[in-house]
Write a protein that holds these residues in place. Structure first.
Motif, short mmCIF file in Angstrom:
data_model
loop_
_atom_site.label_atom_id
_atom_site.label_comp_id
_atom_site.label_asym_id
_atom_site.label_seq_id
_atom_site.Cartn_x
_atom_site.Cartn_y
_atom_site.Cartn_z
N ALA A 1 -14.40 -7.15 -15.58
CA ALA A 1 -13.26 -6.58 -16.29
C ALA A 1 -13.63 -6.22 -17.72
N ARG A 2 -14.46 -7.05 -18.34
CA ARG A 2 -14.90 -6.78 -19.71
C ARG A 2 -15.73 -5.50 -19.79
N LEU A 3 -16.56 -5.25 -18.78
CA LEU A 3 -17.36 -4.04 -18.75
C LEU A 3 -16.46 -2.80 -18.65
N ILE A 4 -15.41 -2.90 -17.84
CA ILE A 4 -14.45 -1.78 -17.73
C ILE A 4 -13.77 -1.56 -19.08
N ASP A 5 -13.35 -2.65 -19.72
CA ASP A 5 -12.70 -2.53 -21.03
C ASP A 5 -13.64 -1.89 -22.05
N ASP A 6 -14.93 -2.25 -22.00
CA ASP A 6 -15.90 -1.67 -22.93
C ASP A 6 -16.00 -0.16 -22.76
N LEU A 7 -16.00 0.31 -21.53
CA LEU A 7 -16.06 1.76 -21.29
C LEU A 7 -14.83 2.45 -21.89
N LEU A 8 -13.67 1.86 -21.70
CA LEU A 8 -12.45 2.45 -22.25
C LEU A 8 -12.45 2.38 -23.77
N ASP A 9 -12.94 1.28 -24.34
CA ASP A 9 -13.01 1.16 -25.79
C ASP A 9 -13.95 2.22 -26.37
N LEU A 10 -15.06 2.47 -25.69
CA LEU A 10 -16.00 3.49 -26.17
C LEU A 10 -15.32 4.85 -26.22
N THR A 11 -14.49 5.14 -25.24
CA THR A 11 -13.74 6.40 -25.23
C THR A 11 -12.77 6.45 -26.40
N ARG A 12 -12.08 5.35 -26.67
CA ARG A 12 -11.15 5.31 -27.80
C ARG A 12 -11.89 5.53 -29.12
N ILE A 13 -13.06 4.93 -29.25
CA ILE A 13 -13.86 5.09 -30.47
C ILE A 13 -14.25 6.54 -30.65
N ILE B 1 -15.61 -21.91 -7.93
CA ILE B 1 -14.42 -21.18 -8.36
C ILE B 1 -14.61 -20.66 -9.78
N GLU B 2 -15.15 -21.52 -10.64
CA GLU B 2 -15.40 -21.11 -12.03
C GLU B 2 -16.43 -19.98 -12.08
N LEU B 3 -17.43 -20.02 -11.21
CA LEU B 3 -18.43 -18.97 -11.13
C LEU B 3 -17.78 -17.63 -10.77
N ILE B 4 -16.86 -17.66 -9.81
CA ILE B 4 -16.15 -16.43 -9.42
C ILE B 4 -15.33 -15.90 -10.58
N ARG B 5 -14.57 -16.80 -11.22
CA ARG B 5 -13.74 -16.39 -12.35
C ARG B 5 -14.59 -15.74 -13.44
N ARG B 6 -15.69 -16.37 -13.79
CA ARG B 6 -16.54 -15.89 -14.87
C ARG B 6 -17.06 -14.48 -14.60
N ASN B 7 -17.44 -14.23 -13.37
CA ASN B 7 -18.00 -12.92 -13.03
C ASN B 7 -16.94 -11.85 -12.89
N VAL B 8 -15.75 -12.22 -12.42
CA VAL B 8 -14.65 -11.25 -12.40
C VAL B 8 -14.27 -10.86 -13.83
N GLU B 9 -14.20 -11.84 -14.72
CA GLU B 9 -13.88 -11.54 -16.11
C GLU B 9 -14.96 -10.68 -16.75
N LEU B 10 -16.23 -10.92 -16.40
CA LEU B 10 -17.32 -10.08 -16.92
C LEU B 10 -17.16 -8.64 -16.45
#
Length: 537
Positions: free
Chosen positions: A216-228, A205-214
């Motif tokens: 989501a973080r990659l998506i956030d990084d793409l959006l942050d790059l656009t904001r920058i 379960i923790e493995l699934i959580r960790r990879n889903v969060e990763l």
């Protein structure tokens, strides 16, 4: 005997310029002929359209092949000032030269003030050729400048359309990538709260959580790059305890550290460790740096986190690892987007290569700096962040969910549960959210559209609305507006795959207390519910 030299004829220019089309406002035929002759003697080839009356003049202005207007000042029942006003209203781009034998200095200045290009006295008609050439040259320069400005405007509008299309694409991409992650994250939360989990199941379960969060973080990084790139990187600056942020990030990364048996050492010696920062963004910087250290350090290696008071009332924060190191040539380029240093060294590592780009942008937006150092490949690396220390004796902000919010959450869930209207059109998300909320004693009614939600609220009242933004027949923003109009308002949380800055602003503008971006973990969801309900109680 006298020799006769052969004459050299100029080559015929098939591209000779077209005659200058002149609208001549002149009631005296002889003066009109003299004016035309003077232009010819000045080397100006002309085509003349002559007008004697106001009606003839106005009709002639409709000819869009005109290049120039020459106007007498005194005409029967008509004058040069009136002609000038008409021309400036209908054909402002045409040079307008007064040619008169009765124009005094005061009238000449008045015509220039009203927009005449020039004036020529008939007594000095030899000036006409020079005046016309200058007026045509200035008009040509003006046309070229206007054409360039129009082209620039078209290019700007095209770029704006492209940027808008890109933003819309990124918003849709974000939504489509996030939405399937949300039921997975919610399901993980349900499983984590289930009784009788074996150690192996808990690990999975923790493995699934960790990879889903990763993900989501990659998506956030793409959006942050656009904001920058667009200069829309907003910060909420306040005093923040950097040591508390470090502890929180290490807690989050503890599983990753343990998976690779990495030694972690902290040497937090800074006496003034409260900095002026955006707490969430500082958390993001440290998370990126520590995750990078974990990623690029082999098993059984070590990572050290250090703080110290630096010069100019600043805090120095270091993340040091014993990992693969950085080639000297790459110490600066690793901060470039989509760059991971030496491709042969890092190509097997996961990630988009955006973490350091975003970390530098965040730190520099705070007025700080970040530098990388390494003795070379396989010699480890050191990242040093310099941040301004807080100067005011204010209580520092704690990262993530504050204690007060956790207490609000607990109070809300110990009160017998809430009646919640869940508006969600994604079937998997809807079902798993029902399970999550039911598991904590809440009663849930669901709707899959704006119309269905409005119909339900006509006969029932709720303690809380949780609504998606993108719905089949409208948006969650539309739903809130209609509820407000019907006086059916209630505490509300937006839960959506749309997470651009404008999406958040749109939600808050219509009365949503919070905008959560999918995928959301249960702790964050419950904290939001508790805070929203208690604040509206």
């Amino acid at each position: 005997m006298t020799a006769t030299l052969p004459q050299r004829h100029a080559p015929v220019d098939d591209r000779a310029p077209a005659p200058v089309h002149v609208l001549m406002l002149e009631d005296n035929r002889l003066d009109a002929q003299l004016t035309a002759a003077q232009l010819s003697s000045s080397g100006i080839s002309v085509k003349i359209t002559r007008a004697c009356t106001r009606d003839e003049f106005c009709a002639a202005l409709d000819d869009h092949t005109l290049d120039l207007i020459l106007a007498d000042f005194v005409l029967p029942q008509f004058d040069g000032i009136t002609a000038l006003e008409i021309a400036r209203q209908t054909r402002p781009e045409l040079p307008f030269i007064i040619v008169s034998g009765t124009l005094g200095e005061e009238l000449a200045i008045e015509t220039l003030k009203r927009g005449a290009t020039d004036y020529v006295l008939k007594q000095r008609i030899t000036r006409l050729g020079m005046a016309v050439k200058r007026a045509l040259r200035e008009a040509d320069d003006r046309r070229k400048r206007l054409a360039a400005e129009e082209e620039m405007q078209r290019a700007r509008e095209s770029a704006e359309r492209a940027n808008k299309a890109k933003d819309q694409f990124l918003a849709m991409l974000s939504h489509e990538l996030r939405t399937p992650l949300n039921p997975v994250m919610a399901a993980v939360g349900v499983l984590e709260n289930s009784a009788g989990l074996t150690q192996e199941t808990g690990y999975l379960i923790e493995l699934i959580r960790r990879n889903v969060e990763l993900q989501a973080r990659l998506i956030d990084d793409l959006l942050d790059l656009t904001r920058i790139a667009k200069g829309k990187f907003e910060l909420q600056i306040e005093p923040v305890d950097s040591h508390a942020v470090i502890e929180r990030v290490l807690e989050i990364c503890r599983t990753d550290l343990g998976a690779k048996n990495l030694r972690i050492a902290t040497d937090l010696t800074a006496r003034r460790h409260v900095v002026m920062a955006d707490a969430a963004r500082l958390h993001q910087v440290l998370w990126n740096l520590i995750k990078n250290a974990v990623k690029f350090t082999p098993p059984f290696g070590g990572i050290a986190i250090r703080t110290a008071d630096a010069e100019n009332e600043s805090l120095a924060l270091e993340v040091v690892d014993t990992g693969v190191g950085i080639a000297p040539a790459n110490l600066e380029s690793i901060f470039n987007p989509f760059n991971q240093g030496d491709d042969t060294q890092y190509q097997r590592m996961a990630g988009l290569g955006l973490g350091l780009t975003i970390a530098r942008a965040i730190v520099e937006a705070h007025g700080g700096s970040i530098i990388a150092a390494s003795d070379g490949l396989n010699q480890g690396s050191r990242f040093t962040v310099i941040m301004p220390q807080a100067q005011l004796p204010m209580a520092p902000s704690r990262p993530r969910v504050a204690k007060a919010e956790r207490n609000c959450t607990k109070a809300a869930f110990n009160s017998g549960g809430l009646d919640i209207l869940l508006v969600e059109d994604h079937p998997d998300t809807q079902q798993v959210m029902i399970r999550v909320l039911n598991q904590f004693g809440h009663r849930v009614v669901t709707a899959g559209s704006v119309a269905e939600a409005l119909a339900i609220t006509e006969s029932r009242t709720f303690n809380l609305l949780i609504s998606d933004i993108g719905l089949p027949d409208g948006t969650g923003v539309d739903l809130m507006r209609e509820l407000n109009a019907r006086n059916r308002t209630m505490p509300a949380i937006a839960l959506s795959g749309y997470g651009m800055d404008q999406d958040v602003k749109n939600s808050m503008s219509v009365g949503f207390a919070m905008h959560l971006t999918k995928p959301v973990n249960i702790d964050k969801l419950f904290a939001a519910i508790g805070k929203t309900v208690v604040e509206r109680a």
